[in-house]
Scaffold this active site. Structure first.
Site, PDB file in Angstrom:
ATOM      1  N   ASP A 184       1.335  -1.062  -0.080  1.00 36.62           N
ATOM      2  CA  ASP A 184      -0.140   0.045   0.304  1.00 36.62           C
ATOM      3  C   ASP A 184       0.858   0.949  -0.657  1.00 36.62           C
ATOM      4  O   ASP A 184       1.612   1.806   1.001  1.00 36.62           O
ATOM      5  CB  ASP A 184      -1.361  -0.018   1.357  1.00 36.62           C
ATOM      6  CG  ASP A 184      -2.460   1.014   1.083  1.00 36.62           C
ATOM      7  OD1 ASP A 184      -3.062   1.136   0.418  1.00 36.62           O
ATOM      8  OD2 ASP A 184      -1.912   2.364   2.022  1.00 36.62           O
TER       9      ASP A 184
ATOM     10  N   GLU B 243      13.966 -16.057   0.354  1.00 36.25           N
ATOM     11  CA  GLU B 243      14.138 -17.512   1.291  1.00 36.25           C
ATOM     12  C   GLU B 243      13.620 -17.981   0.940  1.00 36.25           C
ATOM     13  O   GLU B 243      13.486 -19.796   1.523  1.00 36.25           O
ATOM     14  CB  GLU B 243      14.940 -16.068   2.700  1.00 36.25           C
ATOM     15  CG  GLU B 243      15.325 -15.539   3.046  1.00 36.25           C
ATOM     16  CD  GLU B 243      15.476 -15.333   4.676  1.00 36.25           C
ATOM     17  OE1 GLU B 243      15.104 -15.826   5.114  1.00 36.25           O
ATOM     18  OE2 GLU B 243      16.050 -13.762   4.470  1.00 36.25           O
TER      19      GLU B 243
END
Ligand code: BGC
Length: 573
Positions: A226, A278
């Protein structure tokens, strides 16, 4: 110089070649679910996670790749959930974390990925960190999480600078110190209930990295970030004389606004990208970044930062074919230069729905202004016809696309909303001068014959549904072969079959005029007619038309009606 293929229909200008880089998102159609208004299963008048789980099969049937969920986190709901008081929990209005996990399991069963909204620019004033900041003295570690400043004037009674809130009024609010004295001011680019975080503080970075991991561990495919362009503010918070939203004449924020597009933002997203990596190659970041000028959008999606960014210039180009051509060319060229796919979008929860915007011959209301019963009214039928054409034009483009819930039903904005029911803070903060964004957030119609058109079977929906919503209900449209919904299904199925999201783009010059626009993607030719008169189509086999009935009225099907788009298979050579 890219070399265009030869076609009998005339000269082509090639701007983008086919994309074979790995990454599901590069061509994905992502469907925005606005949880408050999607489906209310517990009967409290507001949508919920269980409602989303129940209807996910409908989205799988629509053939989208992923859903993006607007905020469902704990929140006082002062800005419909974009005021978060706990980033790692579900608001009871929407359910529980267990309901979230159930929804994720159902999405996985249906092979739908789920992206969630991340709101890092600001939180709710009810967030524990802000409450602690209010209770702590000026200059404390707690206050450093936010942007507190002394006021100007002899008694500090003037706000620290002239910045305006995006929703109207000053972007600063003065607090009362714990001892009862009038005190410091805090910055909120949005509502006073949404204090901005201080991204110059490492503790804020640490907190959001924890939030990212929390949702990644629960299996989300990524985040829509956002107001991603606003987190970092220019040092010294210099005055800004431009529009409150930083808007430039083109309707998206100017690059000089001190609250937008600061260079330090990029390091934040580099760090986030490393965290996502990751978890493997399939988790993505999409920036809600209003960046001006458009080529600067490429800075956000370099290989070490975001995967995607929303293309607001595309949304704002409307049906202006010259502007559309410019935006599409600029987007593809700029994003190709950094190896990123473009995205395309026509509607979301912040703008008037495109079926309503396109019902105006002149300019439609500005984002956030909304439409009321005393305003100039759109032509509903023309709006829906043009919306179908615009969607079909967009979904033929190479790259990713974002859909907003209900656009597949051709829903218009709710216009007859009593002032007493308007909830967007824009309405209150501008004293009703701007009606706000409630019109595009009206709860969806699912089943025509049921109470509240099947949105929920208990209390009335949180915003009233217009009468016409019933006939647009999903079940009613499922049974009509030529409905808006069935057109969307055909478009999405064919887009997948022809792999258009991975395709190329070349303008077919003879059909790029002031009233039509045509591009070739692979061997699929997409032509949109925004003029008042029918157009002669280029040679080729008609695959799909946005107004199925038009074929019967136009010259045995080889004309393109006003407000219509067609997909043709074009012989090469
Ligand atoms: C969201 C809006 C919200 C604002 C503040 C926007 O980008 O899309 O709905 O009001 O951010 O969070």
């Amino acid at each position: 110089m890219l070399e265009a293929p030869a076609v009998s229909a005339g000269p082509l200008t090639l701007v983008h070649t086919a994309d074979d880089a790995p990454g599901w998102w590069r061509s994905a159609v992502i469907y925005q679910v606005y949880p408050r208004s999607f489906r209310d299963l517990n009967g409290d008048g507001v949508g919920d996670l269980a409602g989303i789980t129940a209807e996910l099969p409908q989205l799988a049937r629509l053939d989208v790749d992923a859903v993006w969920l607007s905020p469902f986190y704990r929140s006082p709901q002062k800005d419909a959930g974009y005021d978060v008081s706990d980033y790692c929990d579900v608001d009871p209005l929407f359910g529980t974390l267990a309901d979230f996990d159930t929804m994720m399991a159902e999405a996985a069963r249906l092979s739908l990925r789920v992206i969630v909204d991340l709101v890092p620019n600001h939180c709710s004033d009810q967030h524990a960190a802000f409450q602690q900041a209010l209770a702590a003295p000026a200059g404390s570690r707690e206050r450093e999480m936010f942007i507190f400043r002394e006021g100007r004037g002899a008694f500090g009674e003037e706000p620290p600078n002239n910045w305006q809130s995006h929703f109207g009024g000053s972007a600063w609010t003065r607090i009362t110190e714990p001892d009862g004295a009038p005190g410091q001011w805090y910055l909120h680019l949005f509502d006073a209930s949404q204090p901005d975080f201080n991204w110059d503080n490492q503790a804020v970075h640490d907190e959001f990295e924890r939030v990212l991991r929390f949702w990644l561990d629960r299996g989300v495919a990524g985040f829509r970030v956002d107001v991603a362009h606003a987190l970092v503010k220019a040092p010294g918070l210099p005055e800004w004389g431009g529009r409150a939203d930083g808007g430039s004449s083109d309707g998206y924020p100017g690059h000089e606004a001190p609250m937008f597009g600061q260079p330090a933002l990029h390091d934040i997203y580099r760090a986030w990208r490393r965290i996502l990596a990751e978890y493997g190659p399939d988790r993505i970041l999409c920036a809600e970044a209003n960046v001006d000028p458009l080529p600067r959008l490429a800075d956000w999606v370099r290989p070490d930062q975001m995967h995607q960014a929303f293309n607001f210039p595309y949304l704002h180009a409307g049906l202006d074919v010259r502007r559309l051509r410019g935006v599409i060319t600029d987007s593809l060229v700029a994003l190709d230069a950094v190896g990123a796919p473009s995205t395309w979008v026509l509607s979301n929860h912040d703008v008037v729905r495109h079926a309503t915007r396109f019902g105006y011959d002149g300019p439609a209301p500005r984002d956030g202004d909304g439409i009321g019963i005393f305003d100039h009214q759109p032509d509903v039928v023309a709006g829906r016809t043009r919306a179908a054409a615009a969607s079909m034009f967009m979904l033929g483009l190479p790259g990713g696309a974002y859909l907003y819930q209900g656009e597949e039903l051709g829903l218009p904005d709710g216009i007859d909303i009593p002032d007493s029911q308007r909830q967007d803070p824009t309405f209150a903060r501008t004293g009703g001068e701007r009606l706000g964004r409630d019109g595009c957030r009206v709860p969806l119609p699912w089943r025509a014959a049921e109470l509240h058109a099947g949105f929920g079977s208990g209390q009335a929906p949180w915003l009233p549904q217009p009468e016409g919503f019933r006939e647009l209900a999903r079940d009613a449209q499922t049974d009509q072969p030529s409905s808006h919904l069935n057109l969307y299904r055909r478009i999405l199925a064919m887009r997948r079959e022809l792999d258009l999201g991975r395709g190329s783009l070349a303008w077919l010059e003879s059909w790029c005029t002031d009233r039509s626009l045509a591009y070739l993607n692979g061997t699929t030719l997409v032509v949109m007619n925004v003029g008042r008169d029918p157009l002669e189509l280029p040679p080729g086999l008609v695959l799909l038309r946005s107004s199925p009935a038009a074929a019967e009225t136009h010259d045995g099907g080889h004309q393109l009606g006003s407000g219509e788009t067609v997909w043709l298979n074009l012989p090469l050579g």
